[in-house]
Design a protein around this motif. Structure first.
Motif: not given
Length: 247
Positions: A56-62, A70-76, A117-128
């Motif tokens: 399965k593949t899902i396409l995302l943009e940010a 970045v926050e909206k990407l995680c929320e999506k 830095v900020t974007a990848p760490m936001m993603i880390c913090y969101h899903f960890l």
């Protein structure tokens, strides 16, 4: 070595270069894909190629320079009721090469830190938290071996900061089933690396992904992708697991 069949892998910057190749590598091994680009349409080609593997593949943009996006990407991804099993924070930005390095503008640092830095760490913090609760997760943040080059100060400083925060954070996930690693692809002939780089993008595999497959529980290590060039994934993972932990 973990089996990624049926797991979900989020790859940022998946539309080209090492991100593109990594997406196909994971798809070939049965991983479903969350494919990010600035414009989701840019990932249509890699998504189409991945379908031959039955995933399965899902396409995302940010736009990763914008924290709100970045926050909206995680929320999506949350809305899709998916918790990524594996995250490859591949996307990066090398803003400029400043021959007159003493005139490096402050803006170089600003945008470099936001994207690298900020974007990848936001993603880390969101899903960890969800990864820890589930007892499984792999995060691989992409760094750089650039050193002693003030001409690339904004980029190299951002990657040094990413190393620091990833290793610091990884200490708190020892023994949880979640592993945070860093990968240095080496200087490759990508759009960012330019045509004179000594390495092909293909040479970065499987090295950029060994952190997604290790099982030894050790976080905070930097895997230099070129050290694994030409190896099978199985041999590369065995070699990666001999790299000492940092704690």
């Amino acid at each position: 070595m973990i089996d990624v069949k049926g797991k979900w892998t989020l790859i940022t910057g998946a539309s080209r270069g090492i991100g593109y190749l990594s997406a196909l590598y994971m798809a070939e091994r049965g991983s479903n894909l969350l494919l990010h680009s600035r414009n989701a349409a840019h990932c249509e080609k890699v998504a189409e190629e991945a379908k031959k593997y039955g995933v399965k593949t899902i396409l995302l943009e940010a736009e990763l320079s914008q924290p709100a996006e970045v926050e909206k990407l995680c929320e999506k991804i949350d809305e899709l009721e998916i918790v990524p099993d594996i995250i490859l924070n591949n996307a990066g930005l090398q803003i400029a090469y400043r021959k007159d390095y003493l005139s490096t503008p402050p803006e170089d640092y600003d945008i470099s830190f936001r994207v690298n830095v900020t974007a990848p760490m936001m993603i880390c913090y969101h899903f960890l938290p969800a990864m820890k609760e589930r007892g499984f997760g792999r995060i691989v943040n992409t760094t750089s071996g650039i050193d002693l080059e003030p001409e690339q100060a904004g980029y190299s400083a951002a990657k040094a900061a990413l190393n620091k925060v990833t290793r610091d954070l990884g200490k708190y996930y020892e023994g949880t089933g979640v592993i945070l690693s860093l990968t240095d692809p080496g200087w490759c002939r990508t759009d960012m690396g330019g045509p004179y780089a000594p390495n092909t993008p293909e040479s970065a595999l499987p090295g950029v992904l060994v952190g997604a497959f290790v099982e030894d529980g050790k976080s905070g290590r930097i895997f230099s992708a070129q050290d694994y060039c030409g190896m099978s994934l199985e041999d590369a993972v065995r070699k990666a697991e001999t790299v000492p932990g940092v704690y």
